[in-house]
Design a protein around this motif. Structure first.
Motif, short mmCIF file in Angstrom:
data_model
loop_
_atom_site.label_atom_id
_atom_site.label_comp_id
_atom_site.label_asym_id
_atom_site.label_seq_id
_atom_site.Cartn_x
_atom_site.Cartn_y
_atom_site.Cartn_z
N ARG A 83 1.12 -1.22 -0.26
CA ARG A 83 0.28 -0.28 0.03
C ARG A 83 0.85 1.37 -0.31
N GLY A 84 1.07 2.11 -1.10
CA GLY A 84 1.45 2.82 -1.11
C GLY A 84 0.94 4.66 -1.83
N ASP A 85 1.04 5.25 -0.92
CA ASP A 85 0.16 6.64 -0.27
C ASP A 85 0.50 7.02 -1.38
N VAL A 86 -0.78 8.12 -2.21
CA VAL A 86 -0.33 8.61 -3.05
C VAL A 86 0.49 9.62 -3.22
N ASN A 87 1.49 10.06 -2.05
CA ASN A 87 2.42 11.36 -2.22
C ASN A 87 3.95 11.13 -2.49
N THR A 88 3.96 9.35 -1.94
CA THR A 88 4.99 8.50 -2.17
C THR A 88 5.41 9.00 -3.71
#
Length: 146
Positions: free
Chosen positions: A106-111
């Motif tokens: 799961r990756g944050d959209v701003n990563t």
């Protein structure tokens, strides 16, 4: 004579039309592909699968194994140990029907991509073959069929 002579303009436009009709199929070359048909499938999480969350905090990449933050070295060590235990549990590397666990990221959209890419690389170094991404579809765009 007060009218504008449009014959030269029409002649030029017809010549350009013919040139474009001939050159467009030559310029646009495509390889025939049959793209896969995709349907929404809910992810089934097995207990042996690894769930990772990746985010960036102040320019630093942070990876969480479940809810526990891990460094890149700890990530590889934990992944190797997890894979080793799962293979042993199923009867060894030569066991019939060996099913290796998957990694769900799961990756944050701003990563930044370097954080996600580094996590993928670390898990592949540990020996995991299947890496998937958990995403959230836009609200109301997908319906679940039971």
């Amino acid at each position: 004579m007060s009218d504008i002579n449009t014959t030269p303009l029409v002649d030029v436009m017809l010549v350009l039309l013919i040139i474009f009709l001939i050159t467009v199929p030559v310029v646009i070359q495509t390889v025939k592909l049959e793209l896969p048909k995709v349907q929404f499938e809910p992810t089934t999480t097995k207990p042996e699968n690894v769930s990772l969350s990746v985010t960036a905090n102040g320019g630093r990449c942070e990876v969480f194994w479940g809810m526990t933050p891990v460094t890149s070295r700890e990530l590889v060590d934990k992944a190797v140990e997890k894979l080793r235990k799962e293979i042993d549990r199923q009867g060894g590397i030569n066991a019939a029907g060996l099913e290796l666990p998957e990694v769900h990221i799961r990756g944050d959209v701003n990563t930044p991509y370097r954080c996600i890419g580094g996590t993928i690389f670390a898990m592949q170094m540990a020996g995991f073959v299947k890496v998937g991404f958990i995403s959230e579809p836009p609200a109301g765009s997908a319906t679940v069929r039971l």
